[in-house]
Every structure is written in structure tokens, then in C-alpha cells.
Design an enzyme around this catalytic site. Structure first.
Site, PDB file in Angstrom:
ATOM      1  N   ASP A  96      43.418  50.863  40.713  1.00  0.00           N
ATOM      2  CA  ASP A  96      41.903  50.653  41.249  1.00  0.00           C
ATOM      3  C   ASP A  96      41.739  49.063  41.260  1.00  0.00           C
ATOM      4  OD1 ASP A  96      39.385  52.347  41.410  1.00  0.00           O
ATOM      5  OD2 ASP A  96      38.797  50.668  40.313  1.00  0.00           O
ATOM      6  N   LYS A 132      39.211  58.300  34.315  1.00  0.00           N
ATOM      7  CA  LYS A 132      39.289  56.927  34.675  1.00  0.00           C
ATOM      8  C   LYS A 132      39.527  56.124  33.588  1.00  0.00           C
ATOM      9  CE  LYS A 132      38.514  54.569  38.680  1.00  0.00           C
ATOM     10  NZ  LYS A 132      39.008  54.932  40.038  1.00  0.00           N
TER      11      LYS A 132
HETATM   12  P1  NDP Z   1      41.338  45.472  44.767  1.00  0.00           P
HETATM   13  O1  NDP Z   1      41.473  45.009  43.250  1.00  0.00           O
HETATM   14  O2  NDP Z   1      42.633  45.489  45.657  1.00  0.00           O
HETATM   15  O3  NDP Z   1      40.172  44.617  45.461  1.00  0.00           O
HETATM   16  C1  NDP Z   1      39.019  44.530  45.275  1.00  0.00           C
HETATM   17  C2  NDP Z   1      38.271  43.665  46.274  1.00  0.00           C
HETATM   18  O4  NDP Z   1      36.822  43.734  45.753  1.00  0.00           O
HETATM   19  C3  NDP Z   1      38.752  42.420  45.947  1.00  0.00           C
HETATM   20  O5  NDP Z   1      38.231  41.579  47.314  1.00  0.00           O
HETATM   21  C4  NDP Z   1      37.405  41.656  44.823  1.00  0.00           C
HETATM   22  O6  NDP Z   1      37.298  40.352  44.968  1.00  0.00           O
HETATM   23  C5  NDP Z   1      36.352  42.493  45.450  1.00  0.00           C
HETATM   24  N1  NDP Z   1      35.584  42.749  44.253  1.00  0.00           N
HETATM   25  C6  NDP Z   1      35.873  43.368  43.011  1.00  0.00           C
HETATM   26  N2  NDP Z   1      34.841  42.892  42.122  1.00  0.00           N
HETATM   27  C7  NDP Z   1      33.851  42.666  42.820  1.00  0.00           C
HETATM   28  C8  NDP Z   1      32.603  42.240  42.339  1.00  0.00           C
HETATM   29  N3  NDP Z   1      32.247  42.424  40.969  1.00  0.00           N
HETATM   30  N4  NDP Z   1      31.673  41.591  43.164  1.00  0.00           N
HETATM   31  C9  NDP Z   1      32.283  41.375  44.503  1.00  0.00           C
HETATM   32  N5  NDP Z   1      33.499  41.485  44.921  1.00  0.00           N
HETATM   33  C10 NDP Z   1      34.444  42.251  44.055  1.00  0.00           C
HETATM   34  O7  NDP Z   1      40.767  46.714  44.703  1.00  0.00           O
HETATM   35  P2  NDP Z   1      40.676  48.093  45.465  1.00  0.00           P
HETATM   36  O8  NDP Z   1      40.543  47.866  46.739  1.00  0.00           O
HETATM   37  O9  NDP Z   1      41.760  49.059  45.095  1.00  0.00           O
HETATM   38  O10 NDP Z   1      39.457  48.729  45.192  1.00  0.00           O
HETATM   39  C11 NDP Z   1      38.159  48.485  45.882  1.00  0.00           C
HETATM   40  C12 NDP Z   1      37.092  49.773  45.677  1.00  0.00           C
HETATM   41  O11 NDP Z   1      37.645  50.762  46.053  1.00  0.00           O
HETATM   42  C13 NDP Z   1      36.561  49.860  44.369  1.00  0.00           C
HETATM   43  O12 NDP Z   1      35.366  50.297  44.051  1.00  0.00           O
HETATM   44  C14 NDP Z   1      37.525  51.206  43.872  1.00  0.00           C
HETATM   45  O13 NDP Z   1      36.921  51.794  42.923  1.00  0.00           O
HETATM   46  C15 NDP Z   1      37.621  51.801  45.075  1.00  0.00           C
HETATM   47  N6  NDP Z   1      38.839  52.701  45.325  1.00  0.00           N
HETATM   48  C16 NDP Z   1      39.923  52.298  45.269  1.00  0.00           C
HETATM   49  C17 NDP Z   1      41.148  53.370  45.621  1.00  0.00           C
HETATM   50  C18 NDP Z   1      42.411  52.867  45.393  1.00  0.00           C
HETATM   51  O14 NDP Z   1      43.048  53.829  45.822  1.00  0.00           O
HETATM   52  N7  NDP Z   1      42.929  51.762  45.536  1.00  0.00           N
HETATM   53  C19 NDP Z   1      40.752  54.856  45.655  1.00  0.00           C
HETATM   54  C20 NDP Z   1      39.282  54.882  45.863  1.00  0.00           C
HETATM   55  C21 NDP Z   1      38.405  54.028  45.649  1.00  0.00           C
HETATM   56  P3  NDP Z   1      37.998  39.378  44.114  1.00  0.00           P
HETATM   57  O15 NDP Z   1      39.482  39.087  44.439  1.00  0.00           O
HETATM   58  O16 NDP Z   1      37.247  38.102  44.180  1.00  0.00           O
HETATM   59  O17 NDP Z   1      37.823  39.897  42.746  1.00  0.00           O
HETATM   60  O1  2IT Z   2      38.657  55.684  42.826  1.00  0.00           O
HETATM   61  C1  2IT Z   2      39.844  56.319  43.206  1.00  0.00           C
HETATM   62  O2  2IT Z   2      39.749  57.529  43.689  1.00  0.00           O
HETATM   63  C2  2IT Z   2      41.154  55.859  42.952  1.00  0.00           C
HETATM   64  N1  2IT Z   2      41.005  54.563  42.113  1.00  0.00           N
HETATM   65  C3  2IT Z   2      42.558  56.364  43.036  1.00  0.00           C
HETATM   66  C4  2IT Z   2      42.734  57.405  41.970  1.00  0.00           C
HETATM   67  C5  2IT Z   2      44.141  58.080  42.069  1.00  0.00           C
HETATM   68  O3  2IT Z   2      44.539  58.389  40.876  1.00  0.00           O
HETATM   69  O4  2IT Z   2      44.802  57.992  42.918  1.00  0.00           O
END
Ligand code: NDP
Ligand code: 2IT
Length: 451
Positions: A170, A130
Site C-alpha cells: 500500500d 490491513k
Molecule cells: P504509493 O506509495 O506508491 O504512492 C502514494 C502517492 O500518494 C505518492 O505520490 C504520495 O506522495 C501520495 N501521498 C501519500 N500520502 C499522501 C498525503 N497524505 N497527502 C498527499 N499525497 C500523499 O502508494 P499507492 O499508489 O500504492 O497507493 C495510493 C492509494 O491507492 C492509497 O490510498 C492506497 O490505499 C490505494 N490503493 C493501493 C493499492 C495498491 O495495490 N497499491 C490497491 C488499492 C488501493 P509522496 O511521494 O509525496 O508521499
Molecule cells: O487497498 C488495497 O486494496 C491494497 N492496498 C491492496 C491489497 C492487496 O492485498 O493486494
């Protein structure tokens, strides 16, 4: 070493805390996994003799670097960048990049640690890593984002490669950022190769990668409900976040006949008792991805919805919950509120959104609880399939990828059952995921000898 000489759990935890001062998120993630691993390896001498747990709780390496860039007002800005290469026993390091002001070494170490077990659960050959930066993309122009991404990759490129380490998106890193970083890697290295996943479809990205994490989390939810003789159809759901994972989770809940009541961002949550349907989800995607707006604007567009500033949605009564924003977004009281309101199942789209106390409340009350390393593995799984497509220089069609994603989520559910079922057929998904994820990595490490 005789079994009676094995370090006990408390000594292990104290040592971990001493070695990682000021890193609470990392300690929390290792603590949660180590509990189950201790039980599993109790009578298995080979793991003890090889110090596998001690080795798995020490990243292969933590790379940190300076990222310097120039903003639109010609100020020179300095950020810190990291890549945590946690473990490559079963494949090249693989895991996302996070750009957010809350990023620290502790946060990235916890994410890389979790990623190692998650990637193992997918059944694909991927190790865990990561990275990211404390850079805040909010309010930055496209030019500023581009200059930051190029500068970040100018340092990162020497540590990554399609057989070495393959980053992805992420929080704060989506298609736009991946495009800028991939372009810079290509420019510096002179090589067009699958060094990042989550790329645009025009240049080697996989169909279904944007949807995969959210859809996968709902497939996992449906698998848990089905095992308990239930389904998503007709249920109400709370979702947090409004980014990539949250909006695609919402889309799949709606498709399976559920009603989504909430979404959120870091400013608060919206509650729409009429349900957030596909049209509304499309509007939110446009708001967040193209207009870079705030979720509160939803209430100006759709009648009947309310915005709750500075709050999280967990006190609203519903059948299902999908935390899809960030770590530790469900504390003990919020976990208890979900239980008291009769939540049936929780599937984590985010990584480590539930505190250890909240998890205990779910487990004590036999709520179906899918931890992120199992339930959100669909994203990295399709990333793994993007690596395969890039390696064979072909693109697979969306139907094949959709079926494969469903199969992988269902296999992960089966693995959790294999190691986490009790005599009554109730599955402890945390235990099942921890042990199944650990075993494959640990057995590969044993095969390599002392490294
Ligand atoms: P995005 O940046 O697309 O969206 C993040 C969302 O979470 C936004 O709505 C943001 O609000 C909110 N957010 C972020 N930080 C905070 C915080 N400290 N407090 C409150 N709200 C917060 O990210 P993703 O959707 O990609 O990721 C969301 C979660 O999913 C993370 O935990 C990530 O690690 C996990 N994840 C993502 C994967 C992926 O493929 N993208 C895979 C597996 C897990 P704002 O716009 O106000 O910042
Ligand atoms: O937390 C996660 O699994 C991710 N942000 C996606 C990682 C990836 O390599 O697609």
C-alpha cells in the site's frame, strides 16, 4: 427482536462514536456503508436478530506491536506496527501494509473495514485486513528500510500465513519492502509459502500485480462511461498521486485515448496542458521508484508544465477525475469545484479519497462516481490470483491475467448495477457496492451462527 425495536441509524452511529473515540476515519468509513445497509436490511429480520451490522463494525482483532530498528547513525529508533484483522467470514484476512507517518489505528481500521467489502466484491475468497506502521520511508537508505522491514516482520510473522492472513503493499510499501519482508518471513519460519502478495516475479509474484490497481480503476471508469453511452477516448483527466496506482492509472487512460493533465505528490501537483504521455509517465516512474525524487522535478524536465506547491489538482477543468493518492484528498469545496467545472465521471484509485460532503455533491449532481471499494478492487483481485498461483505452484501468463482483471472489474460494475440502479437506469455505485459487498459477508456470518 421485532422490526419496530430495531436500533435506528442515529443510535447506531452514536454507539459507534462512543466505542471508537478519537477515530474519525474509522467512523467516516462505517458511516458511509451503514447508511445503505440500514436501508437494505430494513425488513430482513434475520440480519437484525443476528446483530450482523453491529458485529461487522467491530474488527475481529487489532494487533499492535513495537518495531525497534537501528538507523545508519547507530541511533535506536522505535515505531509502532499494527495488523487489523477485520473479518475472515469469506476467506483468509487479506489487505495491504502502509508505511507512512500519518498511519494510526483509526486509519488502519477504516482501511480494513473497506477492504472487507472490496474483497467480497471481487468474488474471490478473501476476508478483510490491513496493517502498517507510522514509519516514514522518505529519505531512508536501503539498509535502513531493510532493517525496519525485517524488524516489522519479526513480530508480524506469528499472526500471518497463506491460510490465515496475507498482507501486500500500500502507500510506502512496494516491491522493495515486500522483498525484505518476504525474505525475513522465510528465514524465521523456514517456509517458502505465499504469505505476501505483490512479490517479485522471480519469487512467486504475479504478472500484472503492479499495474492491476491503476488499470482496474480505469476499466471501472470505462464501464461506468459505457453504461452511460460514453468512453474515455478523447477526454481530459485529472489524476492525483504519482505512486503505483496513479502512474498505472495514467498509463491506461493514455492507452484508451484520454489526455492526462495532472499528477501530484504530498508537496503539490503538476499541470501539463500538453498531456502526460507514456514517455513522460516512464520518466515519472523512474523518478519515483528508482531515484525517489519529487514530482516538482517534472517541470525542470518538460516545458510548458507548471508546479502548484501545496495544492491539489481538483480546480483544474477536466472531464474525468481519478484520485489516486490518499484518504480525504477531496474536501467539500474541491468536490464542488469538480462538479462546477463539468466533471462527468470519477473513479477512485485511492481508498476513501472523497469526504462525505464531496460524495454528496457528486451524487446530487448525478456525476458517475465509482467509490474505491469497487473501482480500486483490481489490485487485491490480482493479489487473490497471486495466492491461487502460489497454491498451485504455477505462474499464469499476462494475457490470461489481463482478461481476468477486465472480467472481474466488469462483474463488479454489474453487481453495483444490481443493487444500486434506480427506475431510470442511473446507478448509485456507492449503494450498489455497499450492499453487494455486505450481502456475501453477512450471509456467511449467518451460516456460522453466533461467533
Ligand atoms: P504509493 O506509495 O506508491 O504512492 C502514494 C502517492 O500518494 C505518492 O505520490 C504520495 O506522495 C501520495 N501521498 C501519500 N500520502 C499522501 C498525503 N497524505 N497527502 C498527499 N499525497 C500523499 O502508494 P499507492 O499508489 O500504492 O497507493 C495510493 C492509494 O491507492 C492509497 O490510498 C492506497 O490505499 C490505494 N490503493 C493501493 C493499492 C495498491 O495495490 N497499491 C490497491 C488499492 C488501493 P509522496 O511521494 O509525496 O508521499
Ligand atoms: O487497498 C488495497 O486494496 C491494497 N492496498 C491492496 C491489497 C492487496 O492485498 O493486494
Amino acid at each position: 427482536m421485532a422490526i419496530s425495536d430495531h436500533v435506528d441509524f442515529d443510535r447506531f452511529l452514536n454507539g459507534l462514536k462512543k466505542r471508537n473515540p478519537g477515530q474519525p476515519e474509522y467512523i467516516q468509513a462505517v458511516h458511509e456503508v451503514a447508511q445503505d445497509i440500514f436501508d437494505f436490511i430494513g425488513d430482513k429480520e434475520e440480519y437484525h436478530a443476528a446483530q450482523i451490522l453491529r458485529r461487522i463494525a467491530e474488527p475481529d482483532r487489532v494487533i499492535s506491536f513495537r518495531v525497534c530498528w537501528e538507523d545508519d547513525n547507530h541511533n535506536i529508533r522505535v515505531q509502532r506496527g499494527w495488523r487489523v484483522q477485520n473479518n475472515n467470514a469469506i476467506g483468509p484476512y487479506k489487505g495491504g501494509l502502509r508505511f507512512h507517518p500519518t498511519v494510526t489505528e483509526s486509519v488502519l481500521k477504516f482501511l480494513a473495514f473497506e477492504q472487507t467489502f472490496k474483497n467480497s466484491l471481487t468474488g474471490l475468497p478473501m476476508g478483510g485486513g490491513k496493517g502498517g506502521s507510522n514509519f516514514n520511508p522518505k529519505g531512508k537508505s536501503d539498509g535502513e528500510i531493510m532493517r525496519f522491514c525485517q524488524s516489522f516482520m519479526t513480530e508480524l510473522y506469528r499472526h500471518v500465513g497463506p491460510d490465515v492472513d496475507v498482507p501486500a503493499g500500500d502507500i510506502g510499501v512496494g516491491a522493495r519492502e515486500i522483498g525484505y519482508m518476504f525474505g525475513q518471513y522465510k528465514r524465521i519460519s523456514g517456509r517458502w509459502e505465499g504469505v505476501l502478495t505483490g512479490k517479485g516475479r522471480e519469487y512467486g509474484g504475479s504478472e500484472l500485480r503492479p499495474e492491476a490497481t491503476g488499470y482496474g480503476a480505469v476499466y471501472f471508469l470505462e464501464n461506468m462511461l459505457k453504461h452511460a453511452g460514453n468512453s474515455v477516448d478523447g477526454k481530459t483527466a485529472l489524476i492525483s498521486g504519482s505512486g503505483n496506482v496513479a502512474t498505472h492509472a495514467a498509463e491506461k487512460v493514455v492507452e484508451l485515448g484520454g489526455k492526462v493533465l495532472t499528477l501530484s505528490d504530498s508537496s503539490g501537483f503538476i499541470h501539463d496542458p500538453d498531456g502526460i504521455d507514456q514517455n513522460k509517465i516512464d520518466w515519472i516512474k523512474d523518478l519515483k521508484v528508482n531515484r525517489r525524487g519529487r514530482i516538482s522535478e517534472y517541470c525542470e524536465e518538460f516545458n510548458g508544465a507548471t508546479f502548484h506547491e501545496g495544492q491539489r489538482p481538483w480546480h483544474v477543468a477536466a472531464d474525468l477525475a481519478l484520485p489516486c493518492a490518499t484518504q480525504n484528498e477531496i474536501d467539500a469545496a474541491q468536490g464542488q469545484a469538480l462538479v462546477d467545472n463539468g466533471v462527468i465521471a470519477i473513479s477512485e484509485g485511492a481508498n476513501m479519497p472523497s469526504s462525505l460532503d464531496a460524495i454528496k455533491a457528486f451524487q446530487d449532481n448525478k456525476v458517475l462516481y465509482g467509490p474505491g471499494k469497487a473501482s480500486n478492487a483490481g489490485g487485491v483481485a490480482v493479489s487473490g490470483l497471486e495466492m491461487s498461483q502460489n497454491a498451485e505452484r504455477r505462474s499464469w501468463d499476462a494475457t490470461l491475467l489481463g482478461r481476468t482483471l477486465q472480467d472481474i472489474m466488469s462483474d463488479i460494475h454489474t453487481k453495483c448495477g444490481e443493487y444500486g440502479s434506480d427506475q431510470n437506469g442511473h446507478i448509485n455505485y456507492v449503494k450498489g457496492a455497499n450492499i453487494a459487498g455486505f450481502k456475501k459477508v453477512a450471509d456467511a456470518m449467518l451460516a456460522y451462527g453466533v461467533l
